[in-house]
Motif scaffolding. Structure first.
Motif, PDB file in Angstrom:
ATOM      1  N   PRO A 116       0.216  -5.440   0.387  1.00  0.00           N
ATOM      2  CA  PRO A 116       0.673  -4.150  -0.140  1.00  0.00           C
ATOM      3  C   PRO A 116       1.818  -4.295  -1.143  1.00  0.00           C
ATOM      4  O   PRO A 116       2.834  -4.937  -0.846  1.00  0.00           O
ATOM      5  CB  PRO A 116       1.109  -3.395   1.122  1.00  0.00           C
ATOM      6  CG  PRO A 116       0.225  -3.962   2.194  1.00  0.00           C
ATOM      7  CD  PRO A 116       0.082  -5.428   1.845  1.00  0.00           C
ATOM      8  N   HIS A 117       1.618  -3.708  -2.311  1.00  0.00           N
ATOM      9  CA  HIS A 117       2.609  -3.779  -3.380  1.00  0.00           C
ATOM     10  C   HIS A 117       2.438  -2.567  -4.278  1.00  0.00           C
ATOM     11  O   HIS A 117       1.471  -1.804  -4.128  1.00  0.00           O
ATOM     12  CB  HIS A 117       2.427  -5.073  -4.193  1.00  0.00           C
ATOM     13  CG  HIS A 117       1.117  -5.156  -4.917  1.00  0.00           C
ATOM     14  ND1 HIS A 117      -0.061  -5.526  -4.292  1.00  0.00           N
ATOM     15  CD2 HIS A 117       0.780  -4.888  -6.204  1.00  0.00           C
ATOM     16  CE1 HIS A 117      -1.052  -5.509  -5.171  1.00  0.00           C
ATOM     17  NE2 HIS A 117      -0.568  -5.115  -6.340  1.00  0.00           N
ATOM     18  N   LEU A 118       3.352  -2.410  -5.224  1.00  0.00           N
ATOM     19  CA  LEU A 118       3.232  -1.288  -6.176  1.00  0.00           C
ATOM     20  C   LEU A 118       3.759  -1.721  -7.535  1.00  0.00           C
ATOM     21  O   LEU A 118       4.527  -2.696  -7.636  1.00  0.00           O
ATOM     22  CB  LEU A 118       3.997  -0.059  -5.659  1.00  0.00           C
ATOM     23  CG  LEU A 118       5.511  -0.204  -5.469  1.00  0.00           C
ATOM     24  CD1 LEU A 118       6.265   0.250  -6.711  1.00  0.00           C
ATOM     25  CD2 LEU A 118       5.962   0.613  -4.262  1.00  0.00           C
ATOM     26  N   HIS A 119       3.330  -0.989  -8.557  1.00  0.00           N
ATOM     27  CA  HIS A 119       3.773  -1.261  -9.924  1.00  0.00           C
ATOM     28  C   HIS A 119       4.546  -0.039 -10.420  1.00  0.00           C
ATOM     29  O   HIS A 119       3.943   1.006 -10.661  1.00  0.00           O
ATOM     30  CB  HIS A 119       2.570  -1.551 -10.833  1.00  0.00           C
ATOM     31  CG  HIS A 119       1.669  -2.611 -10.262  1.00  0.00           C
ATOM     32  ND1 HIS A 119       2.023  -3.943 -10.244  1.00  0.00           N
ATOM     33  CD2 HIS A 119       0.468  -2.527  -9.646  1.00  0.00           C
ATOM     34  CE1 HIS A 119       1.067  -4.638  -9.652  1.00  0.00           C
ATOM     35  NE2 HIS A 119       0.116  -3.797  -9.272  1.00  0.00           N
ATOM     36  N   PRO A 120       5.878  -0.153 -10.538  1.00  0.00           N
ATOM     37  CA  PRO A 120       6.668   1.035 -10.888  1.00  0.00           C
ATOM     38  C   PRO A 120       6.400   1.570 -12.288  1.00  0.00           C
ATOM     39  O   PRO A 120       6.667   2.731 -12.562  1.00  0.00           O
ATOM     40  CB  PRO A 120       8.120   0.552 -10.766  1.00  0.00           C
ATOM     41  CG  PRO A 120       8.059  -0.937 -10.813  1.00  0.00           C
ATOM     42  CD  PRO A 120       6.718  -1.342 -10.308  1.00  0.00           C
ATOM     43  N   THR A 123      -0.112   2.379 -14.215  1.00  0.00           N
ATOM     44  CA  THR A 123      -1.353   2.608 -13.475  1.00  0.00           C
ATOM     45  C   THR A 123      -2.174   1.337 -13.586  1.00  0.00           C
ATOM     46  O   THR A 123      -2.110   0.635 -14.596  1.00  0.00           O
ATOM     47  CB  THR A 123      -2.101   3.808 -14.101  1.00  0.00           C
ATOM     48  OG1 THR A 123      -1.395   5.001 -13.758  1.00  0.00           O
ATOM     49  CG2 THR A 123      -3.534   3.922 -13.616  1.00  0.00           C
ATOM     50  N   GLU A 124      -2.912   1.018 -12.522  1.00  0.00           N
ATOM     51  CA  GLU A 124      -3.730  -0.206 -12.515  1.00  0.00           C
ATOM     52  C   GLU A 124      -5.198   0.176 -12.408  1.00  0.00           C
ATOM     53  O   GLU A 124      -5.558   1.080 -11.659  1.00  0.00           O
ATOM     54  CB  GLU A 124      -3.324  -1.043 -11.294  1.00  0.00           C
ATOM     55  CG  GLU A 124      -4.276  -2.197 -10.991  1.00  0.00           C
ATOM     56  CD  GLU A 124      -3.806  -3.019  -9.782  1.00  0.00           C
ATOM     57  OE1 GLU A 124      -2.581  -3.067  -9.510  1.00  0.00           O
ATOM     58  OE2 GLU A 124      -4.658  -3.587  -9.091  1.00  0.00           O
ATOM     59  N   SER A 125      -6.050  -0.516 -13.168  1.00  0.00           N
ATOM     60  CA  SER A 125      -7.482  -0.435 -12.883  1.00  0.00           C
ATOM     61  C   SER A 125      -7.954  -1.867 -12.684  1.00  0.00           C
ATOM     62  O   SER A 125      -7.303  -2.812 -13.142  1.00  0.00           O
ATOM     63  CB  SER A 125      -8.257   0.252 -14.008  1.00  0.00           C
ATOM     64  OG  SER A 125      -8.204  -0.525 -15.161  1.00  0.00           O
ATOM     65  N   VAL A 162       1.433   2.449  -3.447  1.00  0.00           N
ATOM     66  CA  VAL A 162       1.254   1.199  -2.693  1.00  0.00           C
ATOM     67  C   VAL A 162      -0.242   0.928  -2.544  1.00  0.00           C
ATOM     68  O   VAL A 162      -1.026   1.846  -2.259  1.00  0.00           O
ATOM     69  CB  VAL A 162       1.911   1.319  -1.298  1.00  0.00           C
ATOM     70  CG1 VAL A 162       1.584   0.099  -0.440  1.00  0.00           C
ATOM     71  CG2 VAL A 162       3.424   1.472  -1.440  1.00  0.00           C
ATOM     72  N   HIS A 163      -0.646  -0.336  -2.766  1.00  0.00           N
ATOM     73  CA  HIS A 163      -2.071  -0.677  -2.685  1.00  0.00           C
ATOM     74  C   HIS A 163      -2.241  -2.139  -2.302  1.00  0.00           C
ATOM     75  O   HIS A 163      -1.280  -2.922  -2.335  1.00  0.00           O
ATOM     76  CB  HIS A 163      -2.774  -0.374  -4.014  1.00  0.00           C
ATOM     77  CG  HIS A 163      -2.208  -1.144  -5.172  1.00  0.00           C
ATOM     78  ND1 HIS A 163      -1.022  -0.814  -5.768  1.00  0.00           N
ATOM     79  CD2 HIS A 163      -2.659  -2.249  -5.834  1.00  0.00           C
ATOM     80  CE1 HIS A 163      -0.766  -1.662  -6.744  1.00  0.00           C
ATOM     81  NE2 HIS A 163      -1.744  -2.555  -6.801  1.00  0.00           N
ATOM     82  N   PHE A 164      -3.468  -2.524  -1.964  1.00  0.00           N
ATOM     83  CA  PHE A 164      -3.758  -3.918  -1.583  1.00  0.00           C
ATOM     84  C   PHE A 164      -5.231  -4.199  -1.816  1.00  0.00           C
ATOM     85  O   PHE A 164      -6.043  -3.271  -2.006  1.00  0.00           O
ATOM     86  CB  PHE A 164      -3.405  -4.156  -0.092  1.00  0.00           C
ATOM     87  CG  PHE A 164      -4.242  -3.334   0.845  1.00  0.00           C
ATOM     88  CD1 PHE A 164      -5.509  -3.753   1.237  1.00  0.00           C
ATOM     89  CD2 PHE A 164      -3.778  -2.116   1.320  1.00  0.00           C
ATOM     90  CE1 PHE A 164      -6.296  -2.973   2.074  1.00  0.00           C
ATOM     91  CE2 PHE A 164      -4.552  -1.326   2.165  1.00  0.00           C
ATOM     92  CZ  PHE A 164      -5.815  -1.766   2.539  1.00  0.00           C
ATOM     93  N   ALA A 178      -6.079  -4.468 -14.865  1.00  0.00           N
ATOM     94  CA  ALA A 178      -5.507  -4.113 -16.169  1.00  0.00           C
ATOM     95  C   ALA A 178      -4.481  -3.001 -15.965  1.00  0.00           C
ATOM     96  O   ALA A 178      -4.626  -2.165 -15.061  1.00  0.00           O
ATOM     97  CB  ALA A 178      -6.611  -3.658 -17.108  1.00  0.00           C
ATOM     98  N   PHE A 179      -3.454  -2.979 -16.807  1.00  0.00           N
ATOM     99  CA  PHE A 179      -2.318  -2.061 -16.643  1.00  0.00           C
ATOM    100  C   PHE A 179      -1.958  -1.396 -17.972  1.00  0.00           C
ATOM    101  O   PHE A 179      -2.106  -2.004 -19.028  1.00  0.00           O
ATOM    102  CB  PHE A 179      -1.088  -2.839 -16.159  1.00  0.00           C
ATOM    103  CG  PHE A 179      -1.337  -3.619 -14.901  1.00  0.00           C
ATOM    104  CD1 PHE A 179      -1.096  -3.072 -13.664  1.00  0.00           C
ATOM    105  CD2 PHE A 179      -1.848  -4.925 -14.970  1.00  0.00           C
ATOM    106  CE1 PHE A 179      -1.344  -3.787 -12.504  1.00  0.00           C
ATOM    107  CE2 PHE A 179      -2.096  -5.648 -13.813  1.00  0.00           C
ATOM    108  CZ  PHE A 179      -1.845  -5.075 -12.572  1.00  0.00           C
ATOM    109  N   ASN A 180      -1.424  -0.168 -17.880  1.00  0.00           N
ATOM    110  CA  ASN A 180      -0.973   0.486 -19.107  1.00  0.00           C
ATOM    111  C   ASN A 180       0.533   0.273 -19.315  1.00  0.00           C
ATOM    112  O   ASN A 180       1.291   1.202 -19.564  1.00  0.00           O
ATOM    113  CB  ASN A 180      -1.330   1.983 -19.105  1.00  0.00           C
ATOM    114  CG  ASN A 180      -0.625   2.743 -18.002  1.00  0.00           C
ATOM    115  OD1 ASN A 180      -0.195   2.153 -17.021  1.00  0.00           O
ATOM    116  ND2 ASN A 180      -0.506   4.043 -18.156  1.00  0.00           N
TER     117      ASN A 180
HETATM  118 MN    MN Z   1      -1.560  -4.184  -8.072  1.00  0.00          MN
END
Ligand code: MN
Ligand code: GLV
Length: 225
Positions: A116-120, A123-125, A162-164, A178-180
Motif C-alpha cells: 500500500p502506497h500513494l502518489h501525492p 493520478t496513476e493508470s 492508497v493502493h496496492f 503511467a502518471f500525470n
Molecule cells: Mn502506485
C-alpha cells in the motif's frame, strides 16, 4: 447553467462566483503545470530546482535526451515484499522535465505485493502485461475497491489514494504504470509511519493504532525505524 445571477443578493452572488473561481483553479492545478516550451531537458546536476529542473542548453541536447531504456530491464523481486519497481520519473529520465508525465515498471513474484502506497502529485493508470494481479484502492471515505486483472487489462488510481497490487497468480507479474506528473512521489504507508528518520515516537503510533508499544516496536524493527 442558467442561473439568474442578477436576481440573487450580492452576498449569494459573491459566494457563487468565488466557488466557480475556486473550482476552476483547482481543476487547472490538479496535475503538473503545462510546459511553456517544446522541451526542457532537466539539468539534474544543478543543486537547486524550482518545480522541476533548469533546462539544459538547447545546443547540448541530443537524441539520447528523448529516450530511456531503464524500464526494459528485469527487476529483482528478492525482498520481503516480493516485488520491485523501476521508476521512470524525471530523476531517472531528465527528458520528462516539465512535461507532466512519467512511467514505472512493476514486477511482483507469485504471492508478492507492491505494498500500500500513494502518489501525492499524480493520478496513476496501469496495464497488466503478464500475470494475475489483485489491484486495490481505498477512497478517502474508506471504501475499498478491487479487481483481479490479467494481461491486457487496465486500472486507474485517482491522485493521492492508497493502493496496492498483489500477485495472486503462479507466474511473475509485470505491470507498466503511467502518471500525470514528472515526479509523482511515492509514499509507502508502512515505511512512512514505521520507518521514518527520525522515528515517529512509539507513544504516537501506539495511540494512533490502539495497540501496545511492544507491537509498535515489533513493526518498527521490520522497517528499520
Ligand atoms: Mn502506485
Ligand atoms: C504502482 O502502483 C506504481 O506506483 O507504479
Amino acid at each position: 447553467m442558467s442561473i439568474a445571477i442578477s436576481s440573487r443578493r450580492p452576498r449569494e452572488t459573491f459566494v457563487l462566483v468565488a466557488t466557480l473561481v475556486f473550482n476552476f483553479l483547482f481543476l487547472s492545478l490538479s496535475s503538473d503545470p503545462d510546459p511553456l516550451q517544446d522541451f526542457c531537458i532537466g539539468d539534474t546536476s544543478v543543486a537547486f530546482s524550482v518545480n522541476g529542473f533548469p533546462c539544459k542548453a538547447s545546443s547540448d541536447v541530443t537524441a539520447d535526451d528523448f529516450f530511456y531504456d531503464g524500464l526494459s530491464r528485469e527487476i529483482s523481486t528478492n525482498n520481503s515484499f516480493g516485488s520491485g519497481v523501476i521508476m521512470g520519473n524525471v530523476l531517472a529520465f531528465p527528458g520528462l522535465n516539465t512535461l507532466g508525465i512519467s512511467m514505472n515498471r512493476v514486477e511482483i513474484a507469485p504471492g508478492g505485493i507492491n505494498p500500500p502506497h500513494l502518489h501525492p502529485r499524480a493520478t496513476e493508470s496501469g496495464i497488466v502485461v503478464n500475470g494475475t494481479v489483485l489491484v486495490g484502492l481505498i477512497t478517502t471515505g474508506n471504501v475499498f475497491y478491487s479487481k483481479n486483472l490479467t494481461a491486457g487489462e487496465m486500472f486507474v488510481v485517482p491522485r493521492g489514494l492508497v493502493h496496492f497490487q498483489f500477485n495472486i497468480g503462479t507466474e511473475k507479474a509485470l505491470i507498466f504504470t503511467a502518471f500525470n506528473s514528472h515526479l509523482p512521489g511515492n509514499v509507502l504507508v508502512a515505511v512512512n509511519l514505521f520507518g521514518s528518520n527520525p522515528a515517529v515516537p512509539d507513544d504516537v503510533l501506539s495511540k494512533a493504532f490502539l495497540v501496545d508499544r511492544s507491537v509498535v516496536d515489533e513493526i518498527k524493527s521490520k522497517f528499520g525505524g
